[in-house]
Design a protein around this motif. Structure first.
Motif, short mmCIF file in Angstrom:
data_model
loop_
_atom_site.label_atom_id
_atom_site.label_comp_id
_atom_site.label_asym_id
_atom_site.label_seq_id
_atom_site.Cartn_x
_atom_site.Cartn_y
_atom_site.Cartn_z
N ILE A 1 1.83 7.43 -6.27
CA ILE A 1 0.58 8.31 -6.73
C ILE A 1 1.38 9.73 -6.35
O ILE A 1 1.11 10.72 -7.13
CB ILE A 1 -0.70 8.15 -6.39
CG1 ILE A 1 -1.24 6.90 -6.83
CG2 ILE A 1 -1.48 9.09 -6.27
CD1 ILE A 1 -2.51 6.38 -6.03
N LEU A 2 1.74 9.79 -5.03
CA LEU A 2 2.22 10.98 -4.78
C LEU A 2 3.53 11.55 -5.49
O LEU A 2 3.60 12.76 -5.88
CB LEU A 2 2.58 10.97 -3.21
CG LEU A 2 3.42 12.21 -2.62
CD1 LEU A 2 2.26 13.38 -2.55
CD2 LEU A 2 3.88 11.73 -1.16
N ASP A 3 4.45 10.59 -5.65
CA ASP A 3 5.32 10.88 -6.58
C ASP A 3 5.07 11.49 -7.89
O ASP A 3 5.79 12.61 -8.41
CB ASP A 3 6.33 9.82 -6.92
CG ASP A 3 7.76 10.12 -7.30
OD1 ASP A 3 8.47 10.57 -6.32
OD2 ASP A 3 8.00 9.76 -8.46
N PRO B 1 10.72 2.90 1.58
CA PRO B 1 11.72 3.09 0.46
C PRO B 1 11.36 4.39 -0.08
O PRO B 1 11.20 4.54 -1.40
CB PRO B 1 11.10 1.87 -0.18
CG PRO B 1 9.87 1.85 0.05
CD PRO B 1 9.60 2.19 1.18
N LEU B 2 11.98 5.38 0.30
CA LEU B 2 11.85 6.74 -0.30
C LEU B 2 12.74 6.85 -1.43
O LEU B 2 12.31 7.79 -2.54
CB LEU B 2 12.02 7.87 0.66
CG LEU B 2 11.20 8.02 1.87
CD1 LEU B 2 11.66 9.39 2.74
CD2 LEU B 2 9.72 8.25 1.40
N ALA B 3 13.72 6.09 -1.40
CA ALA B 3 14.83 6.20 -2.77
C ALA B 3 13.84 6.04 -4.02
O ALA B 3 14.47 6.07 -5.05
CB ALA B 3 15.94 5.58 -2.49
N GLU B 4 13.13 5.17 -3.86
CA GLU B 4 12.41 4.61 -5.09
C GLU B 4 11.44 5.70 -5.72
O GLU B 4 10.94 5.58 -7.01
CB GLU B 4 11.38 3.41 -4.82
CG GLU B 4 12.19 2.17 -4.43
CD GLU B 4 11.14 0.93 -3.93
OE1 GLU B 4 10.00 1.09 -4.37
OE2 GLU B 4 11.50 0.08 -3.44
N ASP C 1 0.95 -1.21 -0.13
CA ASP C 1 0.03 0.01 -0.02
C ASP C 1 0.88 1.29 0.05
O ASP C 1 0.67 2.27 -0.92
CB ASP C 1 -0.82 0.19 1.34
CG ASP C 1 -2.05 -0.99 0.84
OD1 ASP C 1 -2.19 -1.69 0.04
OD2 ASP C 1 -2.86 -1.17 2.24
N PHE C 2 1.99 1.29 0.73
CA PHE C 2 2.63 2.51 0.67
C PHE C 2 3.33 2.61 -0.59
O PHE C 2 3.51 4.07 -0.95
CB PHE C 2 3.83 2.36 1.85
CG PHE C 2 4.84 3.53 2.12
CD1 PHE C 2 4.33 4.38 2.69
CD2 PHE C 2 5.97 3.66 1.10
CE1 PHE C 2 5.32 5.68 2.98
CE2 PHE C 2 6.82 4.71 1.33
CZ PHE C 2 6.34 5.56 2.25
N ASN D 1 10.77 12.18 -6.45
CA ASN D 1 9.86 13.29 -6.27
C ASN D 1 9.56 13.45 -4.83
O ASN D 1 9.65 14.78 -4.36
CB ASN D 1 8.80 13.64 -7.11
CG ASN D 1 9.12 13.78 -8.65
OD1 ASN D 1 10.17 14.36 -8.96
ND2 ASN D 1 8.59 13.12 -9.50
N VAL D 2 9.28 12.58 -4.20
CA VAL D 2 8.74 12.42 -2.74
C VAL D 2 9.91 12.65 -2.03
O VAL D 2 9.86 13.58 -1.09
CB VAL D 2 8.24 11.03 -2.35
CG1 VAL D 2 7.92 11.11 -0.96
CG2 VAL D 2 6.88 10.84 -3.23
N GLN D 3 10.95 12.03 -2.52
CA GLN D 3 12.52 12.42 -1.56
C GLN D 3 12.74 13.85 -1.68
O GLN D 3 13.17 14.41 -0.71
CB GLN D 3 13.49 11.33 -2.14
CG GLN D 3 14.55 11.49 -1.39
CD GLN D 3 15.51 10.11 -1.74
OE1 GLN D 3 15.70 9.75 -2.80
NE2 GLN D 3 15.95 9.42 -0.71
N ARG D 4 12.74 14.39 -2.99
CA ARG D 4 13.19 15.91 -2.86
C ARG D 4 12.39 16.83 -2.26
O ARG D 4 12.72 17.68 -1.64
CB ARG D 4 13.09 16.24 -4.59
CG ARG D 4 13.06 17.58 -4.85
CD ARG D 4 12.78 18.15 -6.20
NE ARG D 4 11.62 17.38 -6.82
CZ ARG D 4 10.39 18.05 -6.55
NH1 ARG D 4 10.13 19.09 -5.66
NH2 ARG D 4 9.05 17.40 -7.00
#
Length: 203
Positions: free
Chosen positions: A139-141, A175-178, A132-133, A181-184
Motif C-alpha cells: 500500500i505504501l509503495d 523485503p524492501l527490494a520488493e 502483514d508487512f 518506491n519504498v526503497q527509493r
C-alpha cells in the motif's frame, strides 16, 4: 530540556527528530526497566518507557508528542500545522496500527529476542507479521508512486514515523527490494544524517 532515550525503535525516531530539528536538548541514555533506575524513573514516566522529554514545568512521553513539541519550539513545519496536518496525522496513525506493528514484530523477534532468550519463536507469529508487512508495504509503495515525500512536496514527521522499522530491514528480514518506491523513498531518508545516524556522538 532532557531527552531520555534508548537505541530501540521508538526512541530512535524521537532522537532522529530532535537532531533533525537541531533541538537544544540534553540526551540522556536510559534503561528504565533496569532495577537500578526503575523506581526513580517511574516519577518521570509511570509507564517506565523511553523516550521522554523533560522540560522545566512538564514532561512528555511518546515519540510523536515529543517531536510535535520540539518542532513547535523550533518554529519548523516538520510537524505540519497547516492544511497538511490531517494528512500527516493520517500517516502517523496508519503506520502505528499497521505497517509498524508488523515491522516492529519482526524487528523484536529477529533482533531483540535472541539477545535475552534461546527459546524458538513460533513460526506462525513471524509468518503473520511478514504477510502483514508485505500487505502494508505494498500500500505504501503504491502511495509513493510519483512522490518524493509522503505529505506535500517536502519532508515531514510522517516520513520519519512511517519509516520506523526500515533502518533495521536487513536484520529483521524486511523485503524492501520488493517495493521499489519504498526503497527509493527510504534511500532519500538515509541521506539525512539525523535519520541515518541519530546516535552519533551520543553514548
Amino acid at each position: 530540556m532532557k531527552l531520555y532515550y534508548s537505541k530501540n525503535l521508538n526512541p530512535r525516531v524521537a532522537v532522529a527528530g530532535a537532531r533533525y530539528l537541531d533541538a537544544p536538548v540534553e540526551y540522556v541514555r536510559m534503561s528504565p526497566r533496569d532495577p537500578k533506575y526503575e523506581e526513580a524513573f517511574q516519577s518521570i514516566n509511570p509507564n517506565r518507557f523511553v523516550p521522554v522529554l523533560v522540560e522545566e514545568k512538564h514532561t512528555l512521553w511518546e515519540a510523536d508528542a515529543i517531536t510535535c513539541r520540539l518542532s513547535a519550539l523550533a518554529g519548523s513545519d516538520f510537524w505540519r500545522t497547516d492544511d497538511e496536518m490531517a494528512e500527516m496525522i493520517m500517516w502517523i496513525s496508519w503506520c502505528t496500527h499497521h505497517l509498524n506493528t508488523a515491522g516492529s514484530c519482526l524487528y523484536f523477534y529477529k533482533l531483540i529476542h535472541p539477545t535475552f532468550s534461546s527459546e524458538t519463536v513460533d513460526p506462525a507469529i513471524l509468518n503473520e507479521a511478514m504477510l502483514d508487512f508485505r500487505r502494508y508495504a505494498g500500500i505504501l509503495d503504491d502511495q509513493l508512486a510519483g512522490k518524493t515525500w509522503l505529505v506535500g512536496d517536502r519532508i515531514s514527521y510522517a516520513d520519519f514515523r512511517v519509516a520506523t522499522s526500515l533502518p533495521f530491514a536487513e536484520g529483521a528480514g524486511l523485503p524492501l527490494a520488493e517495493f521499489p518506491n519504498v526503497q527509493r523513498w527510504h534511500e532519500q531518508l538515509w541521506a539525512i544524517d539525523a535519520w541515518r545516524s541519530p546516535f552519533d556522538g551520543l553514548n
